[in-house]
Design a protein around this motif. Sequence first.
Motif, PDB file in Angstrom:
ATOM      1  N   ASN A  63       6.178 -33.435 -10.810  1.00  0.00           N
ATOM      2  CA  ASN A  63       5.739 -34.799 -10.568  1.00  0.00           C
ATOM      3  C   ASN A  63       4.217 -34.873 -10.503  1.00  0.00           C
ATOM      4  N   ARG A  64       3.652 -35.509 -11.516  1.00  0.00           N
ATOM      5  CA  ARG A  64       2.215 -35.740 -11.534  1.00  0.00           C
ATOM      6  C   ARG A  64       1.916 -37.211 -11.312  1.00  0.00           C
ATOM      7  N   ILE A  65       2.944 -37.918 -10.877  1.00  0.00           N
ATOM      8  CA  ILE A  65       2.814 -39.361 -10.787  1.00  0.00           C
ATOM      9  C   ILE A  65       3.158 -39.811  -9.384  1.00  0.00           C
ATOM     10  N   GLY A  66       3.105 -41.120  -9.173  1.00  0.00           N
ATOM     11  CA  GLY A  66       3.442 -41.679  -7.881  1.00  0.00           C
ATOM     12  C   GLY A  66       2.268 -41.756  -6.929  1.00  0.00           C
ATOM     13  N   GLU A  67       1.044 -41.639  -7.468  1.00  0.00           N
ATOM     14  CA  GLU A  67      -0.126 -41.648  -6.601  1.00  0.00           C
ATOM     15  C   GLU A  67      -0.570 -43.067  -6.240  1.00  0.00           C
ATOM     16  N   ALA A  78      18.060 -51.124  -4.925  1.00  0.00           N
ATOM     17  CA  ALA A  78      16.966 -52.050  -5.225  1.00  0.00           C
ATOM     18  C   ALA A  78      15.958 -51.488  -6.219  1.00  0.00           C
ATOM     19  N   SER A  79      15.876 -50.166  -6.353  1.00  0.00           N
ATOM     20  CA  SER A  79      14.940 -49.590  -7.317  1.00  0.00           C
ATOM     21  C   SER A  79      15.626 -49.226  -8.631  1.00  0.00           C
ATOM     22  N   GLN A  80      16.861 -49.675  -8.803  1.00  0.00           N
ATOM     23  CA  GLN A  80      17.608 -49.393 -10.031  1.00  0.00           C
ATOM     24  C   GLN A  80      16.854 -49.944 -11.234  1.00  0.00           C
ATOM     25  N   GLN A  97       7.585 -45.705 -10.628  1.00  0.00           N
ATOM     26  CA  GLN A  97       7.872 -46.884  -9.814  1.00  0.00           C
ATOM     27  C   GLN A  97       8.921 -46.582  -8.751  1.00  0.00           C
ATOM     28  N   ARG A  98       9.882 -45.731  -9.061  1.00  0.00           N
ATOM     29  CA  ARG A  98      10.880 -45.359  -8.049  1.00  0.00           C
ATOM     30  C   ARG A  98      10.216 -44.621  -6.889  1.00  0.00           C
ATOM     31  N   MET A  99       9.282 -43.729  -7.207  1.00  0.00           N
ATOM     32  CA  MET A  99       8.567 -43.011  -6.151  1.00  0.00           C
ATOM     33  C   MET A  99       7.768 -43.974  -5.287  1.00  0.00           C
ATOM     34  N   LEU A 100       7.143 -44.956  -5.942  1.00  0.00           N
ATOM     35  CA  LEU A 100       6.373 -45.950  -5.194  1.00  0.00           C
ATOM     36  C   LEU A 100       7.292 -46.808  -4.333  1.00  0.00           C
ATOM     37  N   PHE A 101       8.472 -47.146  -4.856  1.00  0.00           N
ATOM     38  CA  PHE A 101       9.419 -47.947  -4.073  1.00  0.00           C
ATOM     39  C   PHE A 101       9.870 -47.183  -2.835  1.00  0.00           C
TER      40      PHE A 101
END
Length: 492
Positions: free
Chosen positions: A249-253, A442-444, A450-454
């Motif tokens: 995971n390099r995302i979700g920052e 809700a994050s479906q 975006q799921r990590m952010l949710f």
Amino acid sequence: MTAPLIKISTGQIIFKGKTAFSDLDFFWDSGESWAILSESGWLQTAFLETLRGNTVVKSGTVTRPFADQYLSVKRQQKEVASFRDLMAYVSQRYEFRNKFNQQNFYFQQRFNSAESEETETVEKYLSTVQSRQEGPWTLEKVLELLYLKDLREESLLKLSNGETRRLAIAAGLMRQPDIFLMDHPTTGLDIESRAAFGEIINAIQKEGVQILITCNPQDIPSGIQKIGLLVQHGITNIWHSADFSPMSNRIGEKAWDWELFQSLLPQKNASDDPLVVLEKVTISYEEKIILDAVNWEIQAGERWLLKGVNGSGKSTLISLLIGENPQAYSQNIWLFGRKRGTGESIWDIKKPTGFVAPELVRFFPSNQTCRKVILSGLFDTMGLFKKVNAEEEELALKWMKVFELENVAEHPIQRISLDQQRWALLARALIKKPRLLILDEASQGLDLAQRMLFTQTVQKLCELSGISLIFVSHYPEDVPVAVDQIFELPSK
């Protein structure tokens, strides 16, 4: 060397008025099944729409040799035809219509057995799917493959999210396609169903259907042969399935303005009274038991994970808690200290409860903008139908600022991106400062970032407020650590 099914060369692709790809190359050979990964769900959808011919090719070429012979025969027969006749597509925006060919359902209809007659059954719906060519897929065959045999007489309105997803795939097969495109097909499926999806892929491919799906790295089914990583330049990496391991995971920052977020939430408020009490609650439809003697108690400040396989009754249980199921009046149910059926109105039940589910977007009238949808949370209506004051407008503006929705404030809710829809629905649920928040998958449909952010957002909500929570997800990695209690419904 055989001709490719589809070939894209140095494509500059425009999707919904924006440049999706600047230099897209893709070669899809016969016999290959593909999974397309990306950190952007929008790019994945743009790629699928390019294959379907629904984007603008500003430069470069897109050819579809798989349809050449079919189109040649149709021209000789002087029939109008398209390569799309040989394709099936399952999107994340699937919807079904009633017997009058109108998609005008309202949310409460799902739980009113008398009104389910306005929709087709699973069997009748699949029987109406038309195909332009002969093929191997019969009604009985798709019902068997997609685990729908026991649901053949079920109204479409009664299906769970996962069951509806399987129905959409079954309908795609009834088109007798040569190519089947699926946008995140395992979304909404429970762990067992996702694990079995590889067998479904293999069964479809054995009948000569070529498959390409978009998905997240952890959802790649076993039947896939090739995996591509999609970015705006194009496909940057290609793996054979045996050589692939999920990327780190390099995302979700990304993060919201947490200070503004906290200022809009209800403060922690200790209470000795339970918010929810269910005593031996039993719900059935036409002699089919959905919930069987369910007992559950939720105290203020608790955060629960509601678990259960597809069809176990999670949606029915939630409908009792949000005041949408008429059978609640005959049950021993207490919500916020008051027994159902003792003179309370539906608005008394809804006021302290926030609710988010992805399918809610379908039930808002087409003229409802993002701003109006958020404001409708103040009145617990599926849309804004009354004038609001300056203070309420300012409150909605703050929520749009938190979730970076200002630029789509006046856009119709159905026309904004899936992730923006989810944030708008969450803002709608939170704008009234509920005591209980119910997040039903809700994050479906969100991409991995975006799921990590949710998940991070829900975790912060738990840390910064006194809101009680019921969280539903088939993905353990999406569950915030603050959700520390589990209520599981048994499988049927």
